[in-house]
Design a protein around this motif. Structure first.
Motif, mmCIF file in Angstrom:
data_model
loop_
_atom_site.group_PDB
_atom_site.id
_atom_site.type_symbol
_atom_site.label_atom_id
_atom_site.label_comp_id
_atom_site.label_asym_id
_atom_site.label_seq_id
_atom_site.Cartn_x
_atom_site.Cartn_y
_atom_site.Cartn_z
ATOM 1 N N THR A 1 -17.303 94.386 -129.271
ATOM 2 C CA THR A 1 -17.126 93.188 -128.452
ATOM 3 C C THR A 1 -16.696 93.556 -127.038
ATOM 4 O OG1 THR A 1 -16.526 91.824 -130.349
ATOM 5 C CG2 THR A 1 -15.828 91.032 -128.189
ATOM 6 N N ALA A 2 -17.382 92.991 -126.061
ATOM 7 C CA ALA A 2 -17.063 93.199 -124.656
ATOM 8 C C ALA A 2 -16.788 91.851 -123.997
ATOM 9 C CB ALA A 2 -18.209 93.909 -123.947
ATOM 10 N N ARG A 3 -16.007 91.878 -122.942
ATOM 11 C CA ARG A 3 -15.687 90.646 -122.205
ATOM 12 C C ARG A 3 -16.309 90.692 -120.815
ATOM 13 N NH1 ARG A 3 -12.723 86.382 -122.802
ATOM 14 N NH2 ARG A 3 -11.826 87.197 -124.756
ATOM 15 N N ILE A 4 -16.914 89.567 -120.428
ATOM 16 C CA ILE A 4 -17.501 89.436 -119.104
ATOM 17 C C ILE A 4 -16.767 88.329 -118.338
ATOM 18 C CG2 ILE A 4 -19.763 90.367 -119.656
ATOM 19 C CD1 ILE A 4 -20.748 87.543 -120.245
ATOM 20 N N LEU A 5 -16.738 88.440 -117.009
ATOM 21 C CA LEU A 5 -16.029 87.475 -116.178
ATOM 22 C C LEU A 5 -16.772 87.270 -114.870
ATOM 23 C CD1 LEU A 5 -13.136 89.482 -117.181
ATOM 24 C CD2 LEU A 5 -12.464 87.114 -116.812
ATOM 25 N N GLY A 6 -16.658 86.056 -114.319
ATOM 26 C CA GLY A 6 -17.239 85.827 -113.005
ATOM 27 C C GLY A 6 -17.275 84.376 -112.608
ATOM 28 N N TRP A 7 -17.691 84.165 -111.367
ATOM 29 C CA TRP A 7 -17.830 82.828 -110.795
ATOM 30 C C TRP A 7 -19.302 82.446 -110.648
ATOM 31 C CZ3 TRP A 7 -13.958 86.159 -109.282
ATOM 32 C CH2 TRP A 7 -12.641 85.672 -109.272
ATOM 33 N N GLY A 8 -20.169 83.164 -111.307
ATOM 34 C CA GLY A 8 -21.597 82.955 -111.117
ATOM 35 C C GLY A 8 -22.093 81.647 -111.703
ATOM 36 N N THR A 9 -23.405 81.477 -111.659
ATOM 37 C CA THR A 9 -24.003 80.239 -112.139
ATOM 38 C C THR A 9 -23.841 80.121 -113.653
ATOM 39 O OG1 THR A 9 -26.178 81.267 -112.331
ATOM 40 C CG2 THR A 9 -25.666 80.169 -110.257
ATOM 41 N N THR A 10 -23.774 78.894 -114.125
ATOM 42 C CA THR A 10 -23.561 78.666 -115.554
ATOM 43 C C THR A 10 -24.857 78.410 -116.301
ATOM 44 O OG1 THR A 10 -23.088 76.341 -115.044
ATOM 45 C CG2 THR A 10 -21.211 77.824 -115.268
ATOM 46 N N SER A 11 -25.981 78.499 -115.601
ATOM 47 C CA SER A 11 -27.308 78.467 -116.213
ATOM 48 C C SER A 11 -28.253 79.169 -115.255
ATOM 49 C CB SER A 11 -27.783 77.030 -116.478
ATOM 50 O OG SER A 11 -27.956 76.336 -115.266
ATOM 51 N N GLU A 12 -29.436 79.529 -115.747
ATOM 52 C CA GLU A 12 -30.339 80.349 -114.954
ATOM 53 C C GLU A 12 -30.713 79.707 -113.624
ATOM 54 O OE1 GLU A 12 -34.636 82.498 -115.640
ATOM 55 O OE2 GLU A 12 -33.205 82.409 -117.281
ATOM 56 N N SER A 13 -30.818 78.401 -113.610
ATOM 57 C CA SER A 13 -31.191 77.700 -112.376
ATOM 58 C C SER A 13 -30.072 76.792 -111.881
ATOM 59 C CB SER A 13 -32.463 76.870 -112.605
ATOM 60 O OG SER A 13 -33.533 77.694 -113.017
ATOM 61 N N GLY A 14 -28.877 76.991 -112.413
ATOM 62 C CA GLY A 14 -27.773 76.094 -112.108
ATOM 63 C C GLY A 14 -26.973 76.522 -110.896
#
Length: 263
Positions: free
Chosen positions: A156-169
């Motif tokens: 299990t790995a954890r990812i973090l960020g402020w990026g988009t919440t869907s591919e085109s979102g």
């Protein structure tokens, strides 16, 4: 590949980079398209993850993430800062919300990019920013060159960020996080063919998709056991079935990062 894959830097920042530096590698046909916030995750705070940094332009517009690994050193993706100058980049710590005014804004005094970097899908997607002043936040530990066992498939790995919440979102105003399993090298090779460089990259995600990093998450951390083990790099779309996220395999570059941290 252009239009199918994407480095995970924000589209707005990519457009600005193209306008400012038409020769930057992100604009080349061999480069991956623009990046995305964490898809399928939950909101969190920088109090919970004090080492997670926003990377912004000089006007404060976030376009990538980074990880504080020492008081004045931030690890990020090379594709985030190629073509940038130290004066054009800022690092923001302790700010959970993109529209916040709290935390610490740090100026960058030096940008180190892996000397062999050409584009994210070719590997060597690692950079280290040196800050003009120390950040008052707890730094993350990162893997050593001998910690190769952390990438065991299914871990299990954890990812973090402020990026988009869907591919085109649109981007997430609040820091987000999710967990994803490490994918075997064989499985990642099946997904990406010769673009997957096992010595430089590691994949993480579910075969069914649904959880992934996306545009704006580039340069942010992949944590395994709470330790920085990867850097958000690229992928085919966001959270697509059969196409896990691709991360820089930090064990390969750990000694180079340490040299920068100690410089």
């Amino acid at each position: 590949m252009f239009g199918l894959t994407r480095a995970r830097r924000t589209a707005a920042a990519l457009a600005a980079s193209v306008a400012a530096a038409a020769t930057a590698l992100l604009t080349a046909p061999s480069a991956v398209a623009a990046p995305e916030p964490v898809v399928g995750g939950t909101t969190t705070t920088t109090a919970a993850y004090p080492f997670v940094m926003q990377i912004t332009d000089s006007s404060g517009n976030q376009f990538c993430g980074g990880t504080l690994v020492a008081a004045r050193k931030v690890v990020t993706a090379a594709h985030c800062v190629v073509g940038e100058s130290a004066g054009s980049v800022r690092v923001v710590g302790g700010r959970t919300y993109l529209n916040g005014t709290d935390g610490t804004v740090g100026k960058v005094s030096r940008i180190w990019i892996h000397p062999d970097y050409t584009d994210a899908t070719s590997g060597d997607d690692v950079a280290v920013l040196t800050l003009s002043a120390s950040m008052p936040y707890t730094a993350a530990k990162y893997v050593s060159s001998t910690d190769t066992g952390v990438y065991t498939a299914g871990t299990t790995a954890r990812i973090l960020g402020w990026g988009t919440t869907s591919e085109s979102g649109g981007s997430s105003n609040q820091l987000r996080t999710a967990t994803v399993p490490i994918v075997s090298d064989a499985g990642c090779g099946t997904s990406y063919g010769s673009d997957f460089v096992a010595s430089d990259m590691v994949c993480a995600g579910y075969s069914s998709g649904g959880v992934d990093t996306c545009q704006g998450d580039s340069g942010g951390p992949l944590l395994i056991g709470g330790v920085l083990a990867g850097i958000t790099s690229w992928g085919n779309g966001c959270a697509e079935a059969g196409h896990p996220g691709v991360y820089t395999r930090l064990t390969t570059f750990s000694s180079l990062v340490t040299a920068q941290v100690n410089s």
